[in-house]
Scaffold this motif. Structure first.
Motif, PDB file in Angstrom:
ATOM      1  N   GLY A  21       0.834  -1.199   0.000  1.00  0.00           N
ATOM      2  CA  GLY A  21       0.000   0.000   0.000  1.00  0.00           C
ATOM      3  C   GLY A  21       0.867   1.245   0.000  1.00  0.00           C
ATOM      4  N   GLY A  23       0.383   5.749   0.541  1.00  0.00           N
ATOM      5  CA  GLY A  23      -0.502   6.884   0.783  1.00  0.00           C
ATOM      6  C   GLY A  23       0.242   8.164   0.469  1.00  0.00           C
ATOM      7  N   ALA A  24      -0.223   9.240   1.063  1.00  0.00           N
ATOM      8  CA  ALA A  24       0.350  10.551   0.761  1.00  0.00           C
ATOM      9  C   ALA A  24       1.831  10.615   1.095  1.00  0.00           C
ATOM     10  CB  ALA A  24      -0.411  11.620   1.530  1.00  0.00           C
ATOM     11  N   SER A  25       2.199  10.005   2.178  1.00  0.00           N
ATOM     12  CA  SER A  25       3.579  10.171   2.624  1.00  0.00           C
ATOM     13  C   SER A  25       4.217   8.855   3.011  1.00  0.00           C
ATOM     14  CB  SER A  25       3.586  11.099   3.841  1.00  0.00           C
ATOM     15  OG  SER A  25       2.718  10.564   4.825  1.00  0.00           O
ATOM     16  N   LYS A  43       5.140   0.392   7.981  1.00  0.00           N
ATOM     17  CA  LYS A  43       4.771   1.607   7.242  1.00  0.00           C
ATOM     18  C   LYS A  43       5.977   2.531   7.260  1.00  0.00           C
ATOM     19  CE  LYS A  43       1.349   5.328   7.536  1.00  0.00           C
ATOM     20  NZ  LYS A  43      -0.029   5.625   7.895  1.00  0.00           N
ATOM     21  N   MET A  89       3.440  -2.603  12.600  1.00  0.00           N
ATOM     22  CA  MET A  89       2.055  -2.844  13.020  1.00  0.00           C
ATOM     23  C   MET A  89       1.566  -4.185  12.502  1.00  0.00           C
ATOM     24  SD  MET A  89       0.319   0.040  10.644  1.00  0.00           S
ATOM     25  CE  MET A  89       0.899   0.279   8.988  1.00  0.00           C
ATOM     26  N   PRO A  90       0.420  -4.625  12.976  1.00  0.00           N
ATOM     27  CA  PRO A  90      -0.097  -5.907  12.488  1.00  0.00           C
ATOM     28  C   PRO A  90      -0.322  -5.845  10.979  1.00  0.00           C
ATOM     29  CG  PRO A  90      -1.410  -5.098  14.343  1.00  0.00           C
ATOM     30  CD  PRO A  90      -0.490  -3.997  13.956  1.00  0.00           C
ATOM     31  N   MET A  92      -2.464  -6.524   7.916  1.00  0.00           N
ATOM     32  CA  MET A  92      -3.870  -6.794   7.578  1.00  0.00           C
ATOM     33  C   MET A  92      -3.875  -7.338   6.146  1.00  0.00           C
ATOM     34  SD  MET A  92      -5.519  -5.950  10.322  1.00  0.00           S
ATOM     35  CE  MET A  92      -7.232  -5.658   9.928  1.00  0.00           C
ATOM     36  N   HIS A  99      -8.722  -0.549  -1.727  1.00  0.00           N
ATOM     37  CA  HIS A  99      -7.994  -1.428  -2.641  1.00  0.00           C
ATOM     38  C   HIS A  99      -8.858  -2.591  -3.103  1.00  0.00           C
ATOM     39  CE1 HIS A  99      -3.570  -0.236  -1.829  1.00  0.00           C
ATOM     40  NE2 HIS A  99      -4.042   0.302  -2.918  1.00  0.00           N
ATOM     41  N   LYS A 139     -12.235   6.959   5.880  1.00  0.00           N
ATOM     42  CA  LYS A 139     -12.531   6.692   4.467  1.00  0.00           C
ATOM     43  C   LYS A 139     -12.187   5.234   4.188  1.00  0.00           C
ATOM     44  CE  LYS A 139      -7.993   8.372   3.026  1.00  0.00           C
ATOM     45  NZ  LYS A 139      -7.216   9.357   2.283  1.00  0.00           N
ATOM     46  N   GLY A 141     -10.150   3.899   2.283  1.00  0.00           N
ATOM     47  CA  GLY A 141      -8.709   3.650   2.205  1.00  0.00           C
ATOM     48  C   GLY A 141      -8.065   3.444   3.562  1.00  0.00           C
ATOM     49  N   ASN A 142      -8.769   3.836   4.607  1.00  0.00           N
ATOM     50  CA  ASN A 142      -8.217   3.667   5.952  1.00  0.00           C
ATOM     51  C   ASN A 142      -8.957   2.596   6.750  1.00  0.00           C
ATOM     52  OD1 ASN A 142      -6.103   5.451   5.738  1.00  0.00           O
ATOM     53  ND2 ASN A 142      -7.344   7.223   6.334  1.00  0.00           N
ATOM     54  N   ASP A 155      -4.571   4.560  10.212  1.00  0.00           N
ATOM     55  CA  ASP A 155      -4.129   5.913   9.947  1.00  0.00           C
ATOM     56  C   ASP A 155      -4.503   6.874  11.058  1.00  0.00           C
ATOM     57  OD1 ASP A 155      -2.527   7.309   8.360  1.00  0.00           O
ATOM     58  OD2 ASP A 155      -3.956   7.709   6.774  1.00  0.00           O
ATOM     59  N   SER A 159       0.517   9.217  11.165  1.00  0.00           N
ATOM     60  CA  SER A 159       0.400   9.983   9.930  1.00  0.00           C
ATOM     61  C   SER A 159      -0.592  11.130  10.095  1.00  0.00           C
ATOM     62  CB  SER A 159       0.015   9.090   8.755  1.00  0.00           C
ATOM     63  OG  SER A 159      -1.182   8.438   9.031  1.00  0.00           O
ATOM     64  N   ASN A 517      -4.278   6.979  -2.396  1.00  0.00           N
ATOM     65  CA  ASN A 517      -5.064   6.319  -1.361  1.00  0.00           C
ATOM     66  C   ASN A 517      -6.506   6.803  -1.327  1.00  0.00           C
ATOM     67  OD1 ASN A 517      -5.256   4.408   0.572  1.00  0.00           O
ATOM     68  ND2 ASN A 517      -4.617   5.738   2.229  1.00  0.00           N
TER      69      ASN A 517
HETATM   70  N1  LIG Z   1      -1.197  -2.740   8.563  1.00  0.00           N
HETATM   71  C1  LIG Z   1      -1.444  -2.806   7.253  1.00  0.00           C
HETATM   72  N2  LIG Z   1      -1.587  -3.997   6.640  1.00  0.00           N
HETATM   73  C2  LIG Z   1      -1.842  -4.055   5.314  1.00  0.00           C
HETATM   74  N3  LIG Z   1      -1.968  -2.984   4.503  1.00  0.00           N
HETATM   75  C3  LIG Z   1      -1.842  -1.775   5.049  1.00  0.00           C
HETATM   76  C4  LIG Z   1      -1.570  -1.619   6.449  1.00  0.00           C
HETATM   77  N4  LIG Z   1      -1.501  -0.300   6.716  1.00  0.00           N
HETATM   78  C5  LIG Z   1      -1.724   0.331   5.561  1.00  0.00           C
HETATM   79  N5  LIG Z   1      -1.929  -0.542   4.548  1.00  0.00           N
HETATM   80  C6  LIG Z   1      -2.188  -0.206   3.128  1.00  0.00           C
HETATM   81  O1  LIG Z   1      -1.398   0.903   2.787  1.00  0.00           O
HETATM   82  C7  LIG Z   1      -2.236   1.980   2.347  1.00  0.00           C
HETATM   83  C8  LIG Z   1      -1.619   3.295   2.762  1.00  0.00           C
HETATM   84  O2  LIG Z   1      -1.482   3.327   4.165  1.00  0.00           O
HETATM   85  P1  LIG Z   1      -1.828   4.614   4.996  1.00  0.00           P
HETATM   86  O3  LIG Z   1      -3.235   5.005   4.690  1.00  0.00           O
HETATM   87  O4  LIG Z   1      -1.526   4.340   6.404  1.00  0.00           O
HETATM   88  O5  LIG Z   1      -0.798   5.654   4.366  1.00  0.00           O
HETATM   89  P2  LIG Z   1      -0.902   7.208   4.413  1.00  0.00           P
HETATM   90  O6  LIG Z   1       0.285   7.794   3.725  1.00  0.00           O
HETATM   91  O7  LIG Z   1      -1.136   7.610   5.808  1.00  0.00           O
HETATM   92  O8  LIG Z   1      -2.204   7.412   3.540  1.00  0.00           O
HETATM   93  P3  LIG Z   1      -3.120   8.674   3.358  1.00  0.00           P
HETATM   94  O9  LIG Z   1      -2.926   9.040   1.921  1.00  0.00           O
HETATM   95  O10 LIG Z   1      -4.501   8.144   3.636  1.00  0.00           O
HETATM   96  O11 LIG Z   1      -2.699   9.687   4.325  1.00  0.00           O
HETATM   97  C9  LIG Z   1      -3.602   1.678   2.975  1.00  0.00           C
HETATM   98  O12 LIG Z   1      -4.646   2.253   2.225  1.00  0.00           O
HETATM   99  C10 LIG Z   1      -3.642   0.184   2.923  1.00  0.00           C
HETATM  100  O13 LIG Z   1      -4.067  -0.248   1.654  1.00  0.00           O
END
Ligand SMILES: Nc1ncnc2c1ncn2[C@@H]1O[C@H](COP(=O)(O)OP(=O)(O)OP(=O)(O)O)[C@@H](O)[C@H]1O
Length: 581
Positions: A21, A23-25, A43, A89-90, A92, A99, A139, A141-142, A155, A159, A517
């Motif tokens: 996965g 996301g923004a950062s 992450k 983190m765990p 998932m 996704h 959302k 995505g989270n 999230d 973040s 995301n």
């Molecule tokens: N613990 C996890 N196990 C499996 N997939 C994960 C996990 N954490 C995040 N993901 C995947 O990674 C993607 C991005 O993670 P996350 O939303 O934490 O990043 P972000 O940079 O904070 O995103 P955002 O753009 O929402 O701020 C999630 O949408 C998910 O698909």
């Protein structure tokens, strides 16, 4: 407590496996903790892309470690590695609802699955609100899913802290978020907001899960912002959403009330009949994954699809339309398109377009310096130049909301439409009198009138849309799963071909990850009045007309703001030694 297991803060104890996965950062990896062979998720937050200092991050990581609820994801530990913060983190294993929808349920989930996912999410919100937290980024995505049907809200914490502490809660009084999910009071300066903002986002998430996308998600951030403030709240439509129950529709309507005081608390909402009858997630959620390929293959395929779509997006719109139309007529699906098609499409991409997409940062910067905002007192028009229009397709936008009449009740102003120039550029929607956001009272109205050129591509014949797995029953999915792996490698080859096409000489960039995301570009928006802008912001103001301003500083925010006055290298040891486990 969630983080009861002990994981080390030593990066060499971890082996990062596939990317699952982004996301923004951050980029998220499946990983192994070598001393115990546990599978976990790491992450990796790019600190260069976050404008927060390590104290804020540490504080927030500590808060995150205190989270103890089965529906909220927690961090085992976090530590700094070079320019990244690693959060352990765990894992998932089924990734986020977003996704999952993008890969296999483009039109959304069935109601029983939605009910279960939402109920678990609402339990998480109830818990967070009781603890005095606002999630702020609810959302699809989270919302993360495990293969046993477990649902966890993610999230929260690090973040969120990155953005909130760095932006909203300090001098700049700015926040980052995805506007489709944002409550009107969050977008409207001065009104103040509380945990009810999460309830609005929760309602939007319900619509997202029901349709496969959030309301207004096809629109550029600024337009979404205006629509959220000016239009009637979106909801489940009587005709279009016949398949959904009355209680589901009613529950969504309760969340999407503009007056925050009239929205129910999470606790109260949990008592709604829709949730009383929700099935346990191990029954309704688990079967969503039946026959699907592993998460990392799905993610890879989505990335390739994004890349190919970006290449397509860079074509002049008339040519896009022609190709779209011919694909439609021939019924070309994601996985059976002709390689010559891709070559032809690639050859239509202009070199100067490549430059435009090559570098997100330079794009933001050019936006910053060339944007020309104009919204006359009461009746002005806010025009943004070409650079601004490019933001509508996936670029994060930075907006300062300022006190004026431009958007408030008496100043509802159809001509104060920031996106007009952009829409004309892209040929997205035009009418004789400008942009028709005012008349529209529902998402349906808007989509029907405005997105003709976009929608068919997305649903019928996008060159790399994973059509073969879309709209199929789960037994078909088992079949498709076998094909999936082969197809990924085929797509890989095809994208390579696109990269090699003569007139497409630059690297093929994914759309900015800031938008990856969500289905709409994130927005950076300040929640404050003009007076709350610090001097630097004022100094960099490009133009203020009405409530909106564009500042060159804002636009370079991600690029320019130093992480902190503390050197990251030197703070690494410090932070690692104070890791939260
Ligand atoms: N613990 C996890 N196990 C499996 N997939 C994960 C996990 N954490 C995040 N993901 C995947 O990674 C993607 C991005 O993670 P996350 O939303 O934490 O990043 P972000 O940079 O904070 O995103 P955002 O753009 O929402 O701020 C999630 O949408 C998910 O698909």
């Amino acid at each position: 407590m969630g983080g009861s297991r002990s994981y080390s803060a030593n990066p060499s104890d971890y082996k990062l496996l596939e990317e699952v996965g982004y996301g923004a950062s951050a980029t998220v990896y499946r990983a192994i903790f070598l001393p115990t062979n546990d599978i976990i998720a790491v992450k990796c937050l790019d600190l260069d892309r976050c404008n927060s200092n390590l104290d804020d991050i540490r504080r927030e990581a500590q808060t995150m470690s205190l989270i103890d609820h089965p529906n909220v994801i927690w961090a085992y530990c976090s530590f700094v590695v070079d320019h990244n913060l690693w959060v352990v983190m765990p894992f998932m294993s089924e990734g986020s609802c977003l996704h999952l929808m993008k890969s296999a349920y483009p039109d959304g989930f069935e109601e029983p699955a939605i009910g279960s996912v939402l109920k678990e999410t609402l339990k998480a919100l109830d818990y967070l609100h009781r603890q005095g937290h606002i999630h702020r980024d609810v959302k699809a995505g989270n919302i993360l899913l495990d293969n046993n049907g477990t649902v966890k809200l993610a999230d929260f914490g690090v973040s969120a802290c990155m953005f909130d502490a760095g932006d909203r809660q300090r001098s700049r009084n700015t926040f980052v978020g995805t506007p489709c999910w944002m409550a009107p009071e969050v977008l409207q300066p001065g009104s103040g907001y509380n945990s009810k903002a999460d309830i609005w986002s929760f309602g939007i998430t319900a619509l997202e899960l029901a349709h496969g996308h959030a309301p207004f998600s096809k629109y550029p951030p600024m337009k979404v912002l205006l629509m959220t403030i000016q239009n009637a709240p979106p909801g489940l439509d009587y005709d279009r959403d016949k398949k959904f129950s009355k209680s589901f529709k009613e529950m969504v309507a309760m969340c999407l009330v503009k007056d925050q005081t009239k929205r129910p608390t999470a606790e109260k909402l949990l008592k709604h009949s829709f949730f009383k009858h929700a099935k346990p997630p191990e029954l309704s959620v688990k079967k969503l994954f039946a026959g699907l390929p592993p998460l990392w293959n799905r993610v890879k395929s989505l990335q390739l699809k994004d890349a190919a779509q970006l290449a397509l997006k860079k074509m002049p719109s008339a040519e896009q339309e022609a190709i779209s139309q011919s694909e439609y007529q021939r019924g070309v699906s994601a996985w059976n398109f002709d390689i010559e098609d891709l070559k032809a499409q690639a050859s239509l991409v202009r070199d100067d377009d490549i430059h435009e997409c090559k570098d997100d940062e330079s794009m933001k910067s050019s936006f910053g310096h060339k944007a020309e905002a104009y919204c006359g007192s009461g009746l002005g028009t806010l025009n943004l130049s070409r650079e601004v229009s490019q933001s509508e397709f996936g670029e994060p936008m930075t907006i300062d909301l300022l006190q004026s009449d431009c958007l408030n009740g008496k100043g509802k102003n159809p001509e104060c439409d920031i996106v007009e120039a952009g829409l004309h550029e892209k040929g997205l929607r035009k009418n004789g009198s400008g942009i028709d956001i005012m008349a529209s009272t529902s998402e349906k109205d808007v989509v029907m009138t405005g997105a003709k050129s976009v929608k068919p591509r997305q649903t019928q014949s996008g060159p790399l849309t994973p059509g073969a797995i879309l709209n199929h029953s789960s037994s078909e999915r088992v079949h498709n799963s076998e094909r999936f792996e082969n197809e990924i490698s085929q797509v890989n080859e095809r994208v390579c071909l696109v990269r090699k096409a003569p007139s497409f000489s630059g690297p093929l960039m994914l759309p900015t990850r800031a938008s990856a995301n969500s289905l709409s570009a994130p927005i950076k928006s300040s929640g404050g009045f003009r007076d709350s802008l610090d001097d630097k912001s004022k100094a960099n103001l490009v133009q203020i007309k009405g409530r909106f301003s564009v500042t060159s500083e804002n636009l370079d925010l991600v690029k320019d703001i130093p992480l902190s006055s503390v050197s990251r290298r030197s703070s690494q040891v410090d932070f690692a030694s104070q890791k939260v486990c």
